[in-house]
Design a protein around this motif. Structure first.
Motif, PDB file in Angstrom:
ATOM      1  N   MET A 156      61.293  45.678  54.685  1.00 40.62           N
ATOM      2  CA  MET A 156      59.901  45.316  54.923  1.00 40.62           C
ATOM      3  C   MET A 156      59.496  44.194  53.972  1.00 40.62           C
ATOM      4  SD  MET A 156      57.745  48.407  53.052  1.00 40.62           S
ATOM      5  CE  MET A 156      56.223  47.459  53.050  1.00 40.62           C
ATOM      6  N   PRO A 157      58.594  43.308  54.402  1.00 34.00           N
ATOM      7  CA  PRO A 157      58.091  42.274  53.486  1.00 34.00           C
ATOM      8  C   PRO A 157      57.103  42.887  52.501  1.00 34.00           C
ATOM      9  CG  PRO A 157      57.007  42.108  55.618  1.00 34.00           C
ATOM     10  CD  PRO A 157      58.066  43.149  55.775  1.00 34.00           C
ATOM     11  N   TYR A 158      57.177  42.434  51.274  1.00 36.35           N
ATOM     12  CA  TYR A 158      56.292  42.954  50.234  1.00 36.35           C
ATOM     13  C   TYR A 158      55.326  41.861  49.790  1.00 36.35           C
ATOM     14  CZ  TYR A 158      59.612  46.834  49.783  1.00 36.35           C
ATOM     15  OH  TYR A 158      60.407  47.922  50.021  1.00 36.35           O
ATOM     16  N   ASP A 159      54.141  42.301  49.361  1.00 36.11           N
ATOM     17  CA  ASP A 159      53.178  41.345  48.814  1.00 36.11           C
ATOM     18  C   ASP A 159      53.640  40.819  47.460  1.00 36.11           C
ATOM     19  OD1 ASP A 159      51.311  41.746  50.961  1.00 36.11           O
ATOM     20  OD2 ASP A 159      50.716  43.647  50.018  1.00 36.11           O
ATOM     21  N   TYR A 160      54.289  41.684  46.670  1.00 37.62           N
ATOM     22  CA  TYR A 160      54.732  41.313  45.325  1.00 37.62           C
ATOM     23  C   TYR A 160      56.079  41.952  45.030  1.00 37.62           C
ATOM     24  CZ  TYR A 160      49.980  39.660  44.458  1.00 37.62           C
ATOM     25  OH  TYR A 160      48.802  38.973  44.528  1.00 37.62           O
ATOM     26  N   ASP A 161      56.754  41.370  44.062  1.00 33.43           N
ATOM     27  CA  ASP A 161      57.951  42.021  43.532  1.00 33.43           C
ATOM     28  C   ASP A 161      57.570  43.186  42.625  1.00 33.43           C
ATOM     29  OD1 ASP A 161      59.835  40.167  44.690  1.00 33.43           O
ATOM     30  OD2 ASP A 161      59.208  38.723  43.159  1.00 33.43           O
ATOM     31  N   LEU A 162      56.476  43.002  41.866  1.00 35.49           N
ATOM     32  CA  LEU A 162      56.095  43.977  40.853  1.00 35.49           C
ATOM     33  C   LEU A 162      54.579  44.076  40.767  1.00 35.49           C
ATOM     34  CD1 LEU A 162      56.658  45.791  38.315  1.00 35.49           C
ATOM     35  CD2 LEU A 162      56.743  43.669  36.975  1.00 35.49           C
ATOM     36  N   ILE A 163      54.061  45.296  40.842  1.00 36.76           N
ATOM     37  CA  ILE A 163      52.654  45.568  40.536  1.00 36.76           C
ATOM     38  C   ILE A 163      52.623  46.355  39.239  1.00 36.76           C
ATOM     39  CG2 ILE A 163      50.556  46.802  41.210  1.00 36.76           C
ATOM     40  CD1 ILE A 163      51.324  46.355  44.121  1.00 36.76           C
ATOM     41  N   ILE A 164      51.835  45.883  38.290  1.00 32.45           N
ATOM     42  CA  ILE A 164      51.682  46.556  37.009  1.00 32.45           C
ATOM     43  C   ILE A 164      50.269  47.123  36.945  1.00 32.45           C
ATOM     44  CG2 ILE A 164      51.736  46.320  34.497  1.00 32.45           C
ATOM     45  CD1 ILE A 164      53.511  43.812  34.957  1.00 32.45           C
ATOM     46  N   VAL A 165      50.170  48.427  36.762  1.00 30.01           N
ATOM     47  CA  VAL A 165      48.880  49.096  36.669  1.00 30.01           C
ATOM     48  C   VAL A 165      48.551  49.281  35.193  1.00 30.01           C
ATOM     49  CG1 VAL A 165      47.531  51.126  37.309  1.00 30.01           C
ATOM     50  CG2 VAL A 165      49.327  50.279  38.845  1.00 30.01           C
ATOM     51  N   GLY A 166      47.536  48.588  34.724  1.00 34.62           N
ATOM     52  CA  GLY A 166      47.149  48.646  33.319  1.00 34.62           C
ATOM     53  C   GLY A 166      47.382  47.322  32.637  1.00 34.62           C
ATOM     54  N   GLY A 167      46.287  46.688  32.180  1.00 35.79           N
ATOM     55  CA  GLY A 167      46.386  45.350  31.600  1.00 35.79           C
ATOM     56  C   GLY A 167      46.331  45.304  30.092  1.00 35.79           C
ATOM     57  N   GLY A 168      46.601  46.444  29.424  1.00 37.85           N
ATOM     58  CA  GLY A 168      46.647  46.452  27.965  1.00 37.85           C
ATOM     59  C   GLY A 168      47.903  45.758  27.453  1.00 37.85           C
ATOM     60  N   PRO A 169      48.234  45.937  26.171  1.00 36.63           N
ATOM     61  CA  PRO A 169      49.403  45.245  25.605  1.00 36.63           C
ATOM     62  C   PRO A 169      50.703  45.498  26.357  1.00 36.63           C
ATOM     63  CG  PRO A 169      48.035  46.101  23.838  1.00 36.63           C
ATOM     64  CD  PRO A 169      47.452  46.628  25.109  1.00 36.63           C
ATOM     65  N   ALA A 170      50.954  46.746  26.766  1.00 33.35           N
ATOM     66  CA  ALA A 170      52.204  47.034  27.478  1.00 33.35           C
ATOM     67  C   ALA A 170      52.243  46.318  28.816  1.00 33.35           C
ATOM     68  CB  ALA A 170      52.373  48.543  27.674  1.00 33.35           C
ATOM     69  N   GLY A 171      51.151  46.428  29.583  1.00 30.04           N
ATOM     70  CA  GLY A 171      51.123  45.793  30.893  1.00 30.04           C
ATOM     71  C   GLY A 171      51.142  44.283  30.823  1.00 30.04           C
ATOM     72  N   ALA A 172      50.381  43.717  29.876  1.00 30.62           N
ATOM     73  CA  ALA A 172      50.311  42.259  29.775  1.00 30.62           C
ATOM     74  C   ALA A 172      51.642  41.661  29.349  1.00 30.62           C
ATOM     75  CB  ALA A 172      49.210  41.857  28.789  1.00 30.62           C
ATOM     76  N   THR A 173      52.316  42.283  28.383  1.00 33.30           N
ATOM     77  CA  THR A 173      53.607  41.741  27.950  1.00 33.30           C
ATOM     78  C   THR A 173      54.675  41.948  29.021  1.00 33.30           C
ATOM     79  OG1 THR A 173      54.022  43.799  26.725  1.00 33.30           O
ATOM     80  CG2 THR A 173      53.172  41.926  25.486  1.00 33.30           C
ATOM     81  N   MET A 174      54.576  43.039  29.775  1.00 34.25           N
ATOM     82  CA  MET A 174      55.496  43.224  30.896  1.00 34.25           C
ATOM     83  C   MET A 174      55.302  42.113  31.920  1.00 34.25           C
ATOM     84  SD  MET A 174      55.864  46.448  33.548  1.00 34.25           S
ATOM     85  CE  MET A 174      55.699  47.625  32.206  1.00 34.25           C
ATOM     86  N   ALA A 175      54.042  41.759  32.173  1.00 37.65           N
ATOM     87  CA  ALA A 175      53.759  40.684  33.125  1.00 37.65           C
ATOM     88  C   ALA A 175      54.308  39.354  32.624  1.00 37.65           C
ATOM     89  CB  ALA A 175      52.250  40.590  33.352  1.00 37.65           C
ATOM     90  N   LEU A 176      54.144  39.074  31.341  1.00 42.13           N
ATOM     91  CA  LEU A 176      54.667  37.828  30.780  1.00 42.13           C
ATOM     92  C   LEU A 176      56.187  37.769  30.888  1.00 42.13           C
ATOM     93  CD1 LEU A 176      52.406  37.571  27.599  1.00 42.13           C
ATOM     94  CD2 LEU A 176      52.387  36.006  29.549  1.00 42.13           C
ATOM     95  N   SER A 177      56.836  38.899  30.623  1.00 44.06           N
ATOM     96  CA  SER A 177      58.294  38.944  30.720  1.00 44.06           C
ATOM     97  C   SER A 177      58.752  38.751  32.162  1.00 44.06           C
ATOM     98  CB  SER A 177      58.807  40.274  30.176  1.00 44.06           C
ATOM     99  OG  SER A 177      60.212  40.382  30.313  1.00 44.06           O
ATOM    100  N   ALA A 178      58.071  39.423  33.093  1.00 43.24           N
ATOM    101  CA  ALA A 178      58.450  39.302  34.498  1.00 43.24           C
ATOM    102  C   ALA A 178      58.246  37.879  35.005  1.00 43.24           C
ATOM    103  CB  ALA A 178      57.641  40.289  35.337  1.00 43.24           C
ATOM    104  N   ALA A 179      57.174  37.229  34.530  1.00 39.51           N
ATOM    105  CA  ALA A 179      56.917  35.851  34.949  1.00 39.51           C
ATOM    106  C   ALA A 179      58.039  34.926  34.516  1.00 39.51           C
ATOM    107  CB  ALA A 179      55.575  35.377  34.377  1.00 39.51           C
ATOM    108  N   ARG A 180      58.653  35.214  33.365  1.00 43.05           N
ATOM    109  CA  ARG A 180      59.774  34.397  32.900  1.00 43.05           C
ATOM    110  C   ARG A 180      60.968  34.492  33.833  1.00 43.05           C
ATOM    111  NH1 ARG A 180      60.467  34.594  26.323  1.00 43.05           N
ATOM    112  NH2 ARG A 180      58.578  33.415  25.818  1.00 43.05           N
ATOM    113  N   HIS A 181      61.019  35.585  34.583  1.00 43.00           N
ATOM    114  CA  HIS A 181      62.132  35.774  35.519  1.00 43.00           C
ATOM    115  C   HIS A 181      61.719  35.406  36.943  1.00 43.00           C
ATOM    116  CE1 HIS A 181      63.457  38.187  32.054  1.00 43.00           C
ATOM    117  NE2 HIS A 181      64.676  37.970  32.511  1.00 43.00           N
ATOM    118  N   ASN A 182      60.607  34.682  37.041  1.00 46.79           N
ATOM    119  CA  ASN A 182      60.144  34.155  38.332  1.00 46.79           C
ATOM    120  C   ASN A 182      59.850  35.243  39.360  1.00 46.79           C
ATOM    121  OD1 ASN A 182      60.411  31.380  37.508  1.00 46.79           O
ATOM    122  ND2 ASN A 182      62.630  31.611  37.766  1.00 46.79           N
ATOM    123  N   LEU A 183      59.399  36.390  38.901  1.00 46.61           N
ATOM    124  CA  LEU A 183      59.002  37.450  39.813  1.00 46.61           C
ATOM    125  C   LEU A 183      57.550  37.238  40.255  1.00 46.61           C
ATOM    126  CD1 LEU A 183      60.499  40.610  38.045  1.00 46.61           C
ATOM    127  CD2 LEU A 183      61.493  39.226  39.875  1.00 46.61           C
TER     128      LEU A 183
END
Length: 278
Positions: A1-28
């Protein structure tokens, strides 16, 4: 099935924000959601652990933290009855940065690289063939919407909807703490040291006094619930009583509380918790 995103992160605190930054480095393709709107407050002592400094440097965020209100501490003082301990830290100064500022620095950095939705309350997880495939959420007062992803990560703290929906949430009293926190002005404190105070009235637990920059101090009471603490006064009452304790030498006589006294539950790192669900 087609997905809207590779990764959805629930929670924008330090853990979620740094996870997002790391994932962005891998072009997700990443969506970072949080039920709050940033900047938002978070009950915490505000001390940034030294092991986080290399990550701030790696993501180019150290200068951004230095631009918001913060303190730089080089040591700590510990007080227990008649005993005193003074410790000077090795390495660079340690940041103490109010979470309303620190978390916003991280969130805005992530927002510049991934999709974000604030005021987004996750209502449930989407499932297909026994696997999580996204979230059902509401943004503001809008109608519920469904967003799909290959992976959903829960970085949403004590009240994690992700952990609860997956049956991963467990309350184990020895591995949790409760705390209060308030900001004060007018408290004499060394600007480059934080303090830990132990009292017979607060055991097992302690009171902290941390410089927070801008003439404010972060003052909190942390308690580790045990059978012994069941008959304690409320943590709020303990907080208000202990800041007037004679051992503090009247340092709060002219203090003014900035905002209100807040409390929260704190899961501890004394137990390994599952980092993946289904």
């Amino acid at each position: 099935m087609p997905y809207d995103y590779d990764l959805i992160i629930v929670g924008g605190g330090p853990a979620g924000a740094t996870m997002a930054l790391s994932a962005a480095r891998h072009n997700l393709r990443v969506l970072l959601v949080d039920k709050a709107t940033f900047p938002r407050d978070k009950v915490c002592g505000d001390a940034i652990p030294p092991r986080c400094r290399p990550l701030l440097d790696e993501y180019g965020l150290t200068a951004a933290v230095e631009r918001v209100p913060h303190a730089r501490v080089t040591g700590e003082r510990v007080f227990a009855a008649a005993e005193r301990l003074h410790v000077n830290f090795d390495g660079p100064p340690q940041f103490i940065c109010p979470r309303i500022h620190f978390d916003n620095v991280l969130f805005q950095a992530a927002k510049a690289q991934v999709d974000t939705r604030e005021a987004c309350t996750v209502l449930d997880l989407l499932r297909e063939d026994g696997q999580v495939r996204g979230i059902r959420a509401r943004v503001g007062g809008g109608a519920p919407l469904e967003i799909t992803a290959k992976v959903v990560a829960g970085a949403d703290g004590f009240n994690s909807i992700v952990a609860r929906r997956l049956g991963l949430f467990q309350y184990r009293r020895p591995h949790w703490a409760v705390a209060t926190r308030a900001y004060y002005s007018g408290v004499p404190v060394a600007p480059d040291e934080f303090e830990i105070h132990y009292f017979d009235e607060l055991w097992p637990g302690y009171l902290w006094i941390f410089p927070a920059g801008g003439g404010q101090v972060n003052v909190g009471v942390g308690l580790f619930p045990t059978d012994r603490t069941q008959n304690h006064p409320s943590l709020r009452d303990l907080h208000l009583t202990l800041v007037q304790h004679p051992s503090l030498g009247g340092r709060f006589a002219r203090a003014k509380m900035q905002g209100r006294l807040r409390g929260w539950n704190l899961p501890l790192a004394s137990i390994r918790r599952p980092l993946h669900g289904n």
